[in-house]
Design a protein around this motif. Sequence first.
Motif, PDB file in Angstrom:
ATOM      1  N   LEU A   1      -0.521  12.570  -8.476  1.00 23.05           N
ATOM      2  CA  LEU A   1      -1.075  12.305  -9.799  1.00 23.05           C
ATOM      3  C   LEU A   1      -2.586  12.520  -9.792  1.00 23.05           C
ATOM      4  CD1 LEU A   1       0.814   9.006 -10.699  1.00 23.05           C
ATOM      5  CD2 LEU A   1       1.381  11.324 -11.395  1.00 23.05           C
ATOM      6  N   GLU A   2      -3.125  12.865 -10.952  1.00 19.83           N
ATOM      7  CA  GLU A   2      -4.575  13.025 -11.043  1.00 19.83           C
ATOM      8  C   GLU A   2      -5.279  11.687 -10.892  1.00 19.83           C
ATOM      9  OE1 GLU A   2      -6.081  15.311 -14.298  1.00 19.83           O
ATOM     10  OE2 GLU A   2      -4.371  16.650 -14.243  1.00 19.83           O
ATOM     11  N   ALA A   3      -4.650  10.640 -11.374  1.00 17.03           N
ATOM     12  CA  ALA A   3      -5.251   9.311 -11.293  1.00 17.03           C
ATOM     13  C   ALA A   3      -5.090   8.762  -9.886  1.00 17.03           C
ATOM     14  CB  ALA A   3      -4.597   8.374 -12.293  1.00 17.03           C
ATOM     15  N   THR A   4      -6.192   8.346  -9.308  1.00 15.97           N
ATOM     16  CA  THR A   4      -6.146   7.698  -8.007  1.00 15.97           C
ATOM     17  C   THR A   4      -6.252   6.195  -8.213  1.00 15.97           C
ATOM     18  OG1 THR A   4      -8.549   7.744  -7.740  1.00 15.97           O
ATOM     19  CG2 THR A   4      -7.313   9.674  -6.935  1.00 15.97           C
ATOM     20  N   VAL A   5      -5.928   5.451  -7.194  1.00 19.48           N
ATOM     21  CA  VAL A   5      -6.039   3.997  -7.280  1.00 19.48           C
ATOM     22  C   VAL A   5      -7.490   3.620  -7.583  1.00 19.48           C
ATOM     23  CG1 VAL A   5      -5.814   1.847  -5.984  1.00 19.48           C
ATOM     24  CG2 VAL A   5      -4.056   3.599  -5.803  1.00 19.48           C
ATOM     25  N   GLU A   6      -8.420   4.302  -6.967  1.00 14.89           N
ATOM     26  CA  GLU A   6      -9.844   4.033  -7.208  1.00 14.89           C
ATOM     27  C   GLU A   6     -10.215   4.292  -8.665  1.00 14.89           C
ATOM     28  OE1 GLU A   6     -13.840   3.010  -6.563  1.00 14.89           O
ATOM     29  OE2 GLU A   6     -12.028   2.574  -5.453  1.00 14.89           O
ATOM     30  N   ARG A   7      -9.752   5.401  -9.215  1.00 15.53           N
ATOM     31  CA  ARG A   7     -10.049   5.709 -10.620  1.00 15.53           C
ATOM     32  C   ARG A   7      -9.409   4.693 -11.557  1.00 15.53           C
ATOM     33  NH1 ARG A   7      -9.080  11.941 -11.853  1.00 15.53           N
ATOM     34  NH2 ARG A   7      -9.762  11.244 -13.901  1.00 15.53           N
ATOM     35  N   LEU A   8      -8.203   4.244 -11.240  1.00 13.51           N
ATOM     36  CA  LEU A   8      -7.542   3.223 -12.049  1.00 13.51           C
ATOM     37  C   LEU A   8      -8.306   1.903 -11.993  1.00 13.51           C
ATOM     38  CD1 LEU A   8      -3.822   3.942 -11.156  1.00 13.51           C
ATOM     39  CD2 LEU A   8      -4.981   4.462 -13.305  1.00 13.51           C
ATOM     40  N   ARG A   9      -8.788   1.544 -10.815  1.00 15.56           N
ATOM     41  CA  ARG A   9      -9.542   0.304 -10.652  1.00 15.56           C
ATOM     42  C   ARG A   9     -10.837   0.346 -11.466  1.00 15.56           C
ATOM     43  NH1 ARG A   9     -13.751  -1.406  -7.995  1.00 15.56           N
ATOM     44  NH2 ARG A   9     -14.079   0.580  -6.957  1.00 15.56           N
ATOM     45  N   VAL A  10     -11.568   1.435 -11.345  1.00 16.83           N
ATOM     46  CA  VAL A  10     -12.823   1.586 -12.077  1.00 16.83           C
ATOM     47  C   VAL A  10     -12.560   1.594 -13.579  1.00 16.83           C
ATOM     48  CG1 VAL A  10     -14.733   3.176 -12.545  1.00 16.83           C
ATOM     49  CG2 VAL A  10     -14.036   2.719 -10.195  1.00 16.83           C
ATOM     50  N   ASP A  11     -11.507   2.289 -14.001  1.00 17.91           N
ATOM     51  CA  ASP A  11     -11.159   2.329 -15.419  1.00 17.91           C
ATOM     52  C   ASP A  11     -10.830   0.936 -15.944  1.00 17.91           C
ATOM     53  OD1 ASP A  11     -10.470   3.950 -17.866  1.00 17.91           O
ATOM     54  OD2 ASP A  11      -8.550   2.951 -17.510  1.00 17.91           O
ATOM     55  N   ARG A  12     -10.105   0.154 -15.172  1.00 15.77           N
ATOM     56  CA  ARG A  12      -9.745  -1.207 -15.586  1.00 15.77           C
ATOM     57  C   ARG A  12     -10.983  -2.073 -15.740  1.00 15.77           C
ATOM     58  NH1 ARG A  12      -9.237  -4.995 -17.887  1.00 15.77           N
ATOM     59  NH2 ARG A  12      -8.024  -6.825 -17.421  1.00 15.77           N
ATOM     60  N   GLN A  13     -11.930  -1.936 -14.809  1.00 18.81           N
ATOM     61  CA  GLN A  13     -13.158  -2.723 -14.875  1.00 18.81           C
ATOM     62  C   GLN A  13     -14.012  -2.308 -16.070  1.00 18.81           C
ATOM     63  OE1 GLN A  13     -14.522  -1.968 -10.910  1.00 18.81           O
ATOM     64  NE2 GLN A  13     -13.404  -3.697 -10.072  1.00 18.81           N
ATOM     65  N   LEU A  14     -14.091  -1.024 -16.330  1.00 22.23           N
ATOM     66  CA  LEU A  14     -14.853  -0.550 -17.477  1.00 22.23           C
ATOM     67  C   LEU A  14     -14.188  -0.993 -18.780  1.00 22.23           C
ATOM     68  CD1 LEU A  14     -17.227   0.998 -18.592  1.00 22.23           C
ATOM     69  CD2 LEU A  14     -15.878   3.095 -18.393  1.00 22.23           C
TER      70      LEU A  14
ATOM     71  N   THR B   1       0.834  -1.198   0.000  1.00 14.21           N
ATOM     72  CA  THR B   1       0.000   0.000   0.000  1.00 14.21           C
ATOM     73  C   THR B   1       0.868   1.247   0.000  1.00 14.21           C
ATOM     74  OG1 THR B   1      -1.672  -1.208   1.250  1.00 14.21           O
ATOM     75  CG2 THR B   1      -1.864   1.184   1.226  1.00 14.21           C
ATOM     76  N   THR B   2       1.960   1.212   0.735  1.00 18.14           N
ATOM     77  CA  THR B   2       2.877   2.353   0.787  1.00 18.14           C
ATOM     78  C   THR B   2       3.462   2.637  -0.591  1.00 18.14           C
ATOM     79  OG1 THR B   2       3.431   1.806   3.065  1.00 18.14           O
ATOM     80  CG2 THR B   2       4.946   3.264   1.894  1.00 18.14           C
ATOM     81  N   TRP B   3       3.880   1.593  -1.311  1.00 17.25           N
ATOM     82  CA  TRP B   3       4.444   1.780  -2.645  1.00 17.25           C
ATOM     83  C   TRP B   3       3.419   2.436  -3.567  1.00 17.25           C
ATOM     84  CZ3 TRP B   3       3.185   0.377  -7.574  1.00 17.25           C
ATOM     85  CH2 TRP B   3       4.169   0.584  -8.549  1.00 17.25           C
ATOM     86  N   VAL B   4       2.196   1.961  -3.540  1.00 15.69           N
ATOM     87  CA  VAL B   4       1.146   2.527  -4.392  1.00 15.69           C
ATOM     88  C   VAL B   4       0.909   3.985  -4.015  1.00 15.69           C
ATOM     89  CG1 VAL B   4      -1.298   2.422  -5.009  1.00 15.69           C
ATOM     90  CG2 VAL B   4       0.030   0.319  -4.830  1.00 15.69           C
ATOM     91  N   ARG B   5       0.816   4.269  -2.733  1.00 16.57           N
ATOM     92  CA  ARG B   5       0.557   5.634  -2.267  1.00 16.57           C
ATOM     93  C   ARG B   5       1.679   6.578  -2.715  1.00 16.57           C
ATOM     94  NH1 ARG B   5      -0.097   4.811   3.164  1.00 16.57           N
ATOM     95  NH2 ARG B   5      -2.127   3.968   2.725  1.00 16.57           N
ATOM     96  N   LEU B   6       2.933   6.166  -2.547  1.00 16.62           N
ATOM     97  CA  LEU B   6       4.065   7.009  -2.936  1.00 16.62           C
ATOM     98  C   LEU B   6       4.161   7.161  -4.457  1.00 16.62           C
ATOM     99  CD1 LEU B   6       6.794   5.733  -0.446  1.00 16.62           C
ATOM    100  CD2 LEU B   6       5.603   7.933  -0.397  1.00 16.62           C
ATOM    101  N   THR B   7       3.890   6.109  -5.187  1.00 14.02           N
ATOM    102  CA  THR B   7       3.977   6.144  -6.640  1.00 14.02           C
ATOM    103  C   THR B   7       2.884   7.035  -7.235  1.00 14.02           C
ATOM    104  OG1 THR B   7       4.901   3.924  -6.654  1.00 14.02           O
ATOM    105  CG2 THR B   7       3.994   4.717  -8.720  1.00 14.02           C
ATOM    106  N   CYS B   8       1.697   7.007  -6.655  1.00  9.34           N
ATOM    107  CA  CYS B   8       0.563   7.753  -7.205  1.00  9.34           C
ATOM    108  C   CYS B   8       0.408   9.137  -6.585  1.00  9.34           C
ATOM    109  CB  CYS B   8      -0.722   6.960  -7.011  1.00  9.34           C
ATOM    110  SG  CYS B   8      -0.737   5.421  -7.951  1.00  9.34           S
ATOM    111  N   CYS B   9       1.244   9.473  -5.604  1.00  5.37           N
ATOM    112  CA  CYS B   9       1.137  10.753  -4.914  1.00  5.37           C
ATOM    113  C   CYS B   9       1.288  11.914  -5.901  1.00  5.37           C
ATOM    114  CB  CYS B   9       2.207  10.847  -3.836  1.00  5.37           C
ATOM    115  SG  CYS B   9       2.091  12.348  -2.856  1.00  5.37           S
TER     116      CYS B   9
END
Length: 77
Positions: free
Chosen positions: A19-32, A9-17
């Motif tokens: 950025l406009e894209a959030t983990v939630e937006r990436l997840r929803v985009d992948r599902q769509l 979780t720390t890696w994801v948080r630091l990598t996406c810090c």
Amino acid sequence: MRSKTPVSTTWVRLTCCGLEATVERLRVDRQLEEALTHGPDPLHLAVVFGLDPSTAIRYAAAARQLLQAMQEHPREK
């Protein structure tokens, strides 16, 4: 060779810090994207992503609407 383990979780948080894209937006985009690629089948989405049936139905309905809009208004080249 690096081992293939899930990221923390720390890696994801630091990598996406920042950025406009959030983990939630990436997840929803992948599902769509999955729904648009493989067809708006709620059962497929539920199995692939472990979604609740009502959530899978919502994603499939959104994909259906997008596919219909794309057919009605194709991009001009």
